[in-house]
Every structure is written in structure tokens, then in C-alpha cells.
Scaffold this active site. Structure first.
Site, PDB file in Angstrom:
ATOM      1  N   ASP A 217       0.755  -1.199  -0.011  1.00 27.20           N
ATOM      2  CA  ASP A 217      -0.114   0.113  -0.021  1.00 27.20           C
ATOM      3  C   ASP A 217       0.927   1.297  -0.049  1.00 27.20           C
ATOM      4  O   ASP A 217       1.752   1.357   0.656  1.00 27.20           O
ATOM      5  CB  ASP A 217      -0.915   0.071   1.407  1.00 27.20           C
ATOM      6  N   GLU A 268      14.949 -14.311  -0.475  1.00 28.89           N
ATOM      7  CA  GLU A 268      15.294 -15.660   0.330  1.00 28.89           C
ATOM      8  C   GLU A 268      14.235 -16.630   0.164  1.00 28.89           C
ATOM      9  O   GLU A 268      14.483 -17.659   0.582  1.00 28.89           O
ATOM     10  CB  GLU A 268      15.596 -15.053   1.815  1.00 28.89           C
TER      11      GLU A 268
END
Ligand code: NOJ
Ligand code: CA
Length: 543
Positions: A217, A268
Site C-alpha cells: 500500500d 530468500e
């Protein structure tokens, strides 16, 4: 980015170019935006929830989307549809609990669907423990995680809230605090490292639970001018987003380092991605948020903000392809979301608006990149008229009723033609927003059986997009001739032309190709040409 990572990425990009099947899923995904509160209510309290959504996953799989993005599911102060978060590592009891979210992710994975969550880093709820601590004690460490200014007669500067009124409100002890949205949404101070550290914990909390990424957002926010200088101008609602007139509040250079760090974190976790909400006027500036070491994607809102106009659409498509192409990112196309009037209504309402929304869907789904569909647009829902006393949107209240607000595009989904449209179980409480009397006419159950329905059109389009890589993954070239917009989508083995007639006269398209799909049965093919009436579109395979 470290040199090793840069080398790894370059070699991955080369492999992807040589083997398109290795292309990451998000580059051409169709992502379905679920407005959780309005999707499906499992326990009869009139509020959509995670268990309800879970029960409807087979629908999303049947429809043919690749992923879902869920609007905020967190405990919230309830001031802005969940975009005022009180606890980032929990689920609002209205929606269930963390175990429900894990069960949703697991079920979705079994159906081949990915789950993307919303995250809100620009501001918290005023109910967040940090803000409460900062209110109680101006010297508390939490106070420096927000923007407070000493008590004075006038606010520190001329900044305005996007929801109307000044962007500064006073605390009970007379200090000022900054909120670029509602007063219940105090802006975080990203120059305090404790803020970044806590968001890293939040990202990992959800990634460890198997989610495939985040919609971020207000990703163009977070940092504000460090000296709090006045903005040079006022917000113009006619712009596509913020420009130089709001230079001090948005798009500060430091924000890009946040996305570099978030990219490292998502790197990751295999197959995850971040898509940012970046409302800036200049598409080149928007694309900078999706450079190879920043967010994977940032929304392109130009089509969402364009009227039914050939040049506006053509320019929206071209400028996005150019801007995102220059940073090697796919475009993330958007025609509808929870902040904007429904397409059918924007494009003229009734049969006209519906015909145009059908044609626009074919246009968007042909374009290379990812496509974001807003729940209910596949049913052709119009913008609902919500009585003032039922409204919840702070935009309505803060504008003194001058702006209608966004409740009308957030009405519960119609699943069947019973009185409650199948949103809640029988005997449930009233839905959280009133459902219009004609809503069952748009129900999934009826549209599934209707070969000419909007739902059938979307389902066919998604199946064809999956089967024809020229659609969604081709090289696109845009052309206009009068009021006819054509996108040539070139794949390895096939070129598909998406032709949209945005004018008022039927046009003849010369072709010996095959119509894969038309937005209306009034599109007719005869030897050597296709007649395309006004407000229709067709996908033509030229192979
Ligand atoms: C953008 C969201 O889409 C909107 O619904 C919200 O009100 C603002 N950001 C503030 O969080
Ligand atoms: Ca419920």
C-alpha cells in the site's frame, strides 16, 4: 545489490530469455483481488472471512486465475476498510485467525493458486500500540516512529490529507501529528530504524507461513521531506497521480532503499513477489519502483483512470510498455479495484457500460504483463448506490458528503439468487453493507449457466490466455486508426490481434485470421473481414 547477486540475476535473466517457461509466474499472472469483507461469510455475522474465502477457492480455480491478493486481513481500527492496522502479525477476529490463513494458503496451493497479502507500511492505526504509547508519553521511544510536531496555533505546513482536510491533527495534549490519509492513520517515520526492523519481521512472519508475496500500500509514500517544507501546489483530482505539486509528501528518493531491502528479503523465499501501489503522474517514475533490485512490479493505473477514449487507452498502453520496458519489468495492468467506481458504471452504465467493460477486459487480458482483476468485475457488477447512513468510507465523511466514497464498489458478492445472494449462510445477520435489490441478477450461479454472461467471457478469455502465449506474454505493438485501437501481440508461433472499436460506427477489419473470442455475439466474420460494432472487441489469431 551485491556484485554476486547482480551476476546471478543477469544469468537468470539470460536463461529466462532462452527458455520462456522458466519465466517467473508473476510476470504474466492473472491476479484476482479479493475484498475479504465482501467475498464470502462463513459464520453468518454478515462479514466476509477467511473460511468463507477458503470455501470459494474452487470458484477461483474454475475461473482460471493464477493468484489472489487479499485486502488487509489484520486487526484494525476500522477507520479505512482495514488500511489502518493495529497488529501486523495477526488476523482480525472478524476474519478468523492465523491458522485460518495458513489453511487458506495450503488449500490454495493444492489448487495451484498463490496467495498475496496486502501490507501497509506508510501508516498504522491510531490503535496500534506504538501510537498509543506515543500519545501517552511524548518522550517514549515510540514517539519518534511517527511525525509529531510541538504544540502551536497553526499546523507545521500546508500538507493536505488525500481524504480531504489538513494532513495534521492534534493530540489531546496539543501536539500535531501527520496523517496523509485519515486522522486514525498516523504516518510512520521511516527515518527511525525501528520502523524498518519491525516491517522486516512482519514480512518474514507471513512468508514463513507460505504466502507468495505482498501488495504494498502507498509504496510511493513512507518518506516525507525531512524539513517539512510546504508543497508548492494543491492536489488536482484530474491528474493520474501525484506530480510536482506534491513534491514534499510523496516519492522521496530514500524510499527506493526500502524496496531494495524488501527485495533482498523476498529473494530468500523462492517464487515470491512484491507489487507496489505507486500513484505518480509520470509512468517513468512509477516504473523506477520496479527496477531489477526493487519491487517486482508496480501497478499501472492509467487504464483504470482513462475514460472510454481511443487515444487515452492507446497512450496508457504505450506509455506503460515503454516505461516498464525500460527497466525490464512487466506491466501490471489494472482496470478495477476497491478504490474506484466499477468499470460498467465508469464506462457509461447499463448495456453500454457493460458492452464496453467486456471489450476492455479483452484488451487488458491480451496485453503482455500481469493483469489484476477486482472481485465482482468478472460478474459485471455496477457501482452500487449506498444510502448515506450505511456508508463507511472516510472519503465520504471527510469531504462533508461532497465525494460519494468507495462503498459502492465494495458490496458483498452475489453467489446465487436467494434473498441473501448466498453471501452469508441462511438466517445470518445483515451484511455489513446493504445489498441492492437487483444483485441476484448478477449471481455467479446464473452467469455460470449463461453462455453470453460476463463471467463466461472472463472464463473463456482466461483459458485462451493460458493456451496462447501471444496473449499475456507476447511483444505488443499498439496502433490506432480513428476510433479503432489495435494491439498486435506477437508470440513465438502466433500473432494475436486485439481490435477494439471505441467509436460509434461499425468497422470492418480485414483479415483471413480466426476469431478466438469476441466480446459480443454481434461481432461477425465473413470472407476476408470481421464486422466489429461499436463498443466491441475481438481477439484474432493471425498465425
Ligand atoms: C490505498 C488503498 O488502496 C486505499 O484503499 C487506502 O484507503 C489507502 N491506500 C490508504 O491506506
Ligand atoms: Ca463472517
Amino acid at each position: 545489490m551485491s556484485r554476486r547477486l547482480a551476476t546471478m540475476r543477469t544469468s537468470t535473466e539470460q536463461q529466462v530469455a532462452a527458455h520462456p517457461s522458466l519465466s517467473p509466474w508473476w510476470r504474466s499472472a492473472v491476479v484476482y483481488q479479493v475484498y475479504l469483507r465482501s467475498f464470502a461469510d462463513s459464520n453468518g455475522d454478515g462479514i466476509g472471512d477467511l473460511a468463507g474465502l477458503r470455501s470459494r477457492l474452487p470458484y477461483l480455480s474454475w475461473l482460471g486465475v493464477d493468484a489472489l491478493w487479499i485486502n488487509p486481513h489484520y486487526p484494525s481500527g476500522g477507520a479505512d476498510g482495514g488500511y489502518d492496522i493495529a497488529d501486523y502479525r495477526a488476523v482480525d477476529p472478524d476474519y478468523g485467525d492465523v491458522a485460518d490463513l495458513e489453511a487458506l494458503v495450503a488449500d490454495a496451493r493444492r489448487l495451484g493458486l498463490k496467495v498475496v497479502l496486502d501490507v501497509v507500511p506508510n501508516h498504522t492505526s491510531d490503535q496500534h500500540p506504538w501510537f498509543q504509547a506515543a500519545l501517552a508519553d511524548p518522550e517514549a521511544p515510540e514517539a519518534s516512529r511517527y511525525h509529531f510536531a510541538p504544540a502551536s496555533e497553526e499546523p507545521p505546513n500546508n500538507w493536505r490529507s488525500l481524504f480531504g482536510g489538513p494532513a495534521w491533527s492534534r493530540t489531546p495534549d496539543g501536539r500535531w501529528y501527520l496523517h496523509l490519509f485519515a486522522p486514525e492513520q498516523p504516518d510512520l517515520n521511516w527515518r527511525d530504524p525501528a520502523v524498518a526492523a519491525d516491517f522486516e519481521k512482519t514480512l518474514r512472519f507471513w512468508l514463513d507461513r507460505g504466502v507468495s508475496g505482498f501488495r504494498v500500500d502507498v509504496a510511493y509514500g513512507l518518506f516525507k521531506d525531512a524539513e517539512l517544507r510546504d508543497n508548492p501546489g494543491t492536489y488536482s483530482p484530474t491528474l493520474f497521480g501525484h506530480g510536482p505539486e506534491q513534491a514534499m509528501t510523496w516519492n522521496q528518493p530514500e524510499v527506493h532503499d526500502v524496496w531494495r531491502r524488501w527485495r533482498e528479503i523476498t529473494d530468500e523465499y523462492p517464487d515470491t513477489m512484491i507489487v507496489g501501489e505507486v500513484c505518480l503522474a509520470d509512468p517513468q517514475e512509477v516504473a523506477l519502483y520496479s527496477r531489477p533490485d526493487e519491487m517486482h512490479q508496480s501497478f499501472c493505473f492509467r487504464l483504470l483512470k482513462s475514460g472510454w477514449d481511443t487515444e487515452a487507452f492507446a497512450d496508457g498502453v504505450r506509455s506503460a510498455l515503454d516505461a516498464f520496458g525500460s527497466v525490464g519489468a512487466p506491466v501490471s495492468w489494472v482496470l478495477g479495484n476497491h478504490d474506484k467506481d466499477r468499470q460498467v458504471t465508469r464506462f457509461g452504465g447499463g448495456a453500454l457500460g457493460t458492452a464496453r467493460a467486456r471489450a476492455a477486459a479483452l484488451l487488458m487480458l491480451s496485453l503482455p504483463g500481469s493483469a489484476y482483476l477486482y472481485a465482482g468485475d468478472e460478474l459485471g457488477l455496477p457501482q452500487a448506490v449506498v444510502p448515506d447512513e450505511a456508508k463507511t468510507d472516510p472519503i465520504f465523511f471527510r469531504s462533508g458528503g461532497a465525494r460519494a466514497g468507495r462503498d459502492g464498489c465494495r458490496i458483498p458478492m452475489p453467489w446465487n439468487d436467494t434473498a441473501g445472494v448466498g453471501f452469508s449462510p441462511d438466517g445470518a445477520a445483515d451484511p455489513w453493507l446493504p445489498i441492492p435489490a437487483d444483485w441476484s441478477g448478477y449471481a455467479v450461479s446464473a452467469q455460470t449457466r449463461d453462455g453470453g454472461s460476463m463471467l463466461t467471457l472472463y472464463r473463456r478469455a482466461l483459458a485462451l490466455r493460458a493456451a496462447h502465449p501471444a496473449l499475456g506474454s507476447g511483444e505488443a505493438r499498439v496502433e490506432t486508426a480513428g476510433d479503432v485501437l489495435t494491439v498486435h501481440c506477437a508470440g513465438d508461433d502466433e500473432t494475436v490481434r486485439c481490435v477494439v472499436n471505441m467509436g460509434t460506427e461499425t468497422v470492418l477489419v480485414r483479415t483471413t485470421g480466426t476469431v478466438l473470442l469476441a466480446s459480443s455475439t454481434s461481432v461477425r466474420q465473413s470472407a476476408g473481414s470481421i464486422a466489429l460494432p461499436p463498443n466491441t472487441a475481438a481477439w484474432i489469431s493471425e498465425d
